[in-house]
Write a protein that holds these residues in place. Sequence first.
Motif, PDB file in Angstrom:
ATOM      1  N   UNK A 103      41.413  23.442  -9.669  1.00  0.00           N
ATOM      2  CA  UNK A 103      42.054  22.872 -10.848  1.00  0.00           C
ATOM      3  C   UNK A 103      42.964  21.706 -10.493  1.00  0.00           C
ATOM      4  N   UNK A 104      43.585  21.766  -9.300  1.00  0.00           N
ATOM      5  CA  UNK A 104      44.468  20.675  -8.894  1.00  0.00           C
ATOM      6  C   UNK A 104      43.663  19.402  -8.694  1.00  0.00           C
ATOM      7  N   UNK A 105      42.541  19.502  -8.036  1.00  0.00           N
ATOM      8  CA  UNK A 105      41.623  18.388  -7.867  1.00  0.00           C
ATOM      9  C   UNK A 105      42.276  17.076  -7.494  1.00  0.00           C
ATOM     10  N   UNK A 106      42.215  16.123  -8.416  1.00  0.00           N
ATOM     11  CA  UNK A 106      42.727  14.777  -8.168  1.00  0.00           C
ATOM     12  C   UNK A 106      44.255  14.708  -8.191  1.00  0.00           C
ATOM     13  N   UNK A 107      44.907  15.757  -8.637  1.00  0.00           N
ATOM     14  CA  UNK A 107      46.364  15.734  -8.739  1.00  0.00           C
ATOM     15  C   UNK A 107      47.059  16.210  -7.468  1.00  0.00           C
ATOM     16  N   UNK A 108      46.304  16.673  -6.490  1.00  0.00           N
ATOM     17  CA  UNK A 108      46.910  17.219  -5.281  1.00  0.00           C
ATOM     18  C   UNK A 108      47.699  16.169  -4.510  1.00  0.00           C
ATOM     19  N   UNK A 109      47.071  15.046  -4.166  1.00  0.00           N
ATOM     20  CA  UNK A 109      47.754  14.025  -3.351  1.00  0.00           C
ATOM     21  C   UNK A 109      48.911  13.366  -4.091  1.00  0.00           C
ATOM     22  N   UNK A 110      48.783  13.054  -5.369  1.00  0.00           N
ATOM     23  CA  UNK A 110      49.969  12.536  -6.066  1.00  0.00           C
ATOM     24  C   UNK A 110      51.131  13.519  -6.053  1.00  0.00           C
ATOM     25  N   UNK A 111      50.842  14.817  -6.152  1.00  0.00           N
ATOM     26  CA  UNK A 111      51.916  15.808  -6.083  1.00  0.00           C
ATOM     27  C   UNK A 111      52.555  15.841  -4.706  1.00  0.00           C
ATOM     28  N   UNK A 112      51.760  15.706  -3.676  1.00  0.00           N
ATOM     29  CA  UNK A 112      52.294  15.672  -2.310  1.00  0.00           C
ATOM     30  C   UNK A 112      53.186  14.446  -2.135  1.00  0.00           C
ATOM     31  N   UNK A 113      52.714  13.288  -2.570  1.00  0.00           N
ATOM     32  CA  UNK A 113      53.506  12.061  -2.425  1.00  0.00           C
ATOM     33  C   UNK A 113      54.780  12.121  -3.263  1.00  0.00           C
ATOM     34  N   UNK A 114      54.680  12.708  -4.436  1.00  0.00           N
ATOM     35  CA  UNK A 114      55.863  12.837  -5.284  1.00  0.00           C
ATOM     36  C   UNK A 114      56.905  13.743  -4.638  1.00  0.00           C
ATOM     37  N   UNK A 115      56.466  14.846  -4.064  1.00  0.00           N
ATOM     38  CA  UNK A 115      57.418  15.759  -3.432  1.00  0.00           C
ATOM     39  C   UNK A 115      58.079  15.116  -2.222  1.00  0.00           C
ATOM     40  N   UNK A 116      57.322  14.343  -1.464  1.00  0.00           N
ATOM     41  CA  UNK A 116      57.917  13.619  -0.330  1.00  0.00           C
ATOM     42  C   UNK A 116      58.906  12.586  -0.832  1.00  0.00           C
ATOM     43  N   UNK A 117      58.546  11.843  -1.865  1.00  0.00           N
ATOM     44  CA  UNK A 117      59.438  10.814  -2.406  1.00  0.00           C
ATOM     45  C   UNK A 117      60.709  11.422  -2.986  1.00  0.00           C
ATOM     46  N   UNK A 118      60.584  12.583  -3.599  1.00  0.00           N
ATOM     47  CA  UNK A 118      61.765  13.236  -4.165  1.00  0.00           C
ATOM     48  C   UNK A 118      62.737  13.681  -3.078  1.00  0.00           C
ATOM     49  N   UNK A 119      62.234  14.013  -1.908  1.00  0.00           N
ATOM     50  CA  UNK A 119      63.090  14.453  -0.819  1.00  0.00           C
ATOM     51  C   UNK A 119      63.653  13.306   0.000  1.00  0.00           C
ATOM     52  N   UNK A 120      63.138  12.102  -0.155  1.00  0.00           N
ATOM     53  CA  UNK A 120      63.653  10.952   0.593  1.00  0.00           C
ATOM     54  C   UNK A 120      65.099  10.668   0.195  1.00  0.00           C
ATOM     55  N   UNK A 121      65.468  10.940  -1.028  1.00  0.00           N
ATOM     56  CA  UNK A 121      66.840  10.716  -1.474  1.00  0.00           C
ATOM     57  C   UNK A 121      67.860  11.512  -0.693  1.00  0.00           C
ATOM     58  N   UNK A 122      67.438  12.645  -0.141  1.00  0.00           N
ATOM     59  CA  UNK A 122      68.361  13.440   0.664  1.00  0.00           C
ATOM     60  C   UNK A 122      68.811  12.714   1.919  1.00  0.00           C
ATOM     61  N   UNK A 123      67.978  11.831   2.448  1.00  0.00           N
ATOM     62  CA  UNK A 123      68.322  11.087   3.654  1.00  0.00           C
ATOM     63  C   UNK A 123      69.563  10.235   3.420  1.00  0.00           C
ATOM     64  N   UNK A 124      69.729   9.722   2.228  1.00  0.00           N
ATOM     65  CA  UNK A 124      70.876   8.878   1.912  1.00  0.00           C
ATOM     66  C   UNK A 124      72.168   9.688   1.942  1.00  0.00           C
TER      67      UNK A 124
END
Length: 74
Positions: free
Chosen positions: A3-24
């Motif tokens: 069911x995730x299909x095409x949404x898997x990689x965008x979800x992975x990239x989004x989760x990584x991008x959301x955690x980048x703010x912690x570095x600041x």
Amino acid sequence: MKKLGKRFWPLVFYSIAANVGNVIFFPVMFYAAFQQVFHLTNTQIGSLTAAYASLAIPAYLVSGIIADNLIPSF
């Protein structure tokens, strides 16, 4: 997983991008400890922050262009 299909990689990239703010916020939270461990002055830490910012801003622009071109819109 199918069911995730095409949404898997965008979800992975989004989760990584959301955690980048912690570095600041890490230097803000651990400023005194960071300063003591690495024996840096306030001027040196300011220079490191400026170097990080000068590299991060262009990287944000480039990654935005890549994201617009590679990740399909929903």
